[in-house]
Design an enzyme around this catalytic site. Structure first.
Site, PDB file in Angstrom:
ATOM      1  N   GLY A   1       8.451  36.336 -18.880  1.00 44.86           N
ATOM      2  CA  GLY A   1       8.432  35.937 -17.507  1.00 44.86           C
ATOM      3  C   GLY A   1       9.364  34.653 -17.079  1.00 44.86           C
ATOM      4  O   GLY A   1      10.045  34.690 -16.266  1.00 44.86           O
ATOM      5  N   CYS A   2       9.511  33.915 -17.987  1.00 40.23           N
ATOM      6  CA  CYS A   2      10.401  32.670 -17.651  1.00 40.23           C
ATOM      7  C   CYS A   2      11.849  33.085 -17.731  1.00 40.23           C
ATOM      8  O   CYS A   2      12.688  32.709 -16.954  1.00 40.23           O
ATOM      9  CB  CYS A   2      10.302  31.464 -18.690  1.00 40.23           C
ATOM     10  SG  CYS A   2       8.691  30.684 -18.764  1.00 40.23           S
ATOM     11  N   THR A   3      12.159  34.061 -18.727  1.00 40.68           N
ATOM     12  CA  THR A   3      13.627  34.602 -18.757  1.00 40.68           C
ATOM     13  C   THR A   3      13.939  35.448 -17.350  1.00 40.68           C
ATOM     14  O   THR A   3      15.037  35.253 -16.732  1.00 40.68           O
ATOM     15  CB  THR A   3      13.902  35.583 -19.883  1.00 40.68           C
ATOM     16  OG1 THR A   3      13.626  34.588 -21.159  1.00 40.68           O
ATOM     17  CG2 THR A   3      15.072  36.019 -19.893  1.00 40.68           C
TER      18      THR A   3
END
Length: 159
Positions: A48-50
């Site tokens: 998700g952060c990527t």
């Protein structure tokens, strides 16, 4: 759930100085006179952060053209942030807040609902701060996917 002190539009953005992915100190005050999109994410190099970071990367030129600079903050150490930057070609500062001082100042660390369970962690959040240091938008519990599109609409930035 324990209540977290949250910031709101009109509040003064808490100033900070944190090390970036290269170990260099970066302060919010360094961006005085500039609109800043400050976003907090749980952990570098997770799916998700990527997705969110790459979305900022891919939209950075149009955000800059509209007068915004982007800064990401996580609990990750600078060495991990450097790998994240290099692996995904991220073109904006990634700041390290392992002691959660800035996370707590912005009210983005605490209890949250994660897939139906109450857990303690980073609450994915974004703040739009104007050039005088005033928060224009305080967005808590944002989704990684589609976040930039929502932000562009809120800021009336054409795609």
């Amino acid at each position: 759930m324990t209540e977290i002190t949250r910031l709101a539009a009109g509040d003064t953005a808490p100033d900070f100085t944190l090390d970036d992915q290269d170990g260099a100190p970066v302060s919010l005050a360094d961006f005085s006179g500039t609109n800043v999109i400050l976003y907090f994410y749980p952990e570098a190099m997770t799916p998700g952060c990527t997705t969110q970071a790459c979305d900022f990367r891919d939209n950075l030129n149009s955000l800059k053209a509209a007068g915004y600079r982007v800064i990401g903050i996580s609990r990750d150490e600078p060495a991990k942030l450097k790998r994240f930057q290099e692996t995904d070609g991220l073109n904006f500062p990634l700041l390290s807040d392992p002691d959660l001082v800035v996370h707590n100042a912005y009210g983005v660390y605490g209890e949250k609902n994660s897939y139906g369970r109450i857990v303690t962690g980073v609450i994915r959040s974004t703040f739009v701060i104007d050039g005088s240091g005033t928060i224009e938008h305080a967005l808590y519990n944002v989704k990684a996917t589609g976040h930039i599109s929502m932000l562009r609409k809120k800021l009336t930035i054409d795609a």
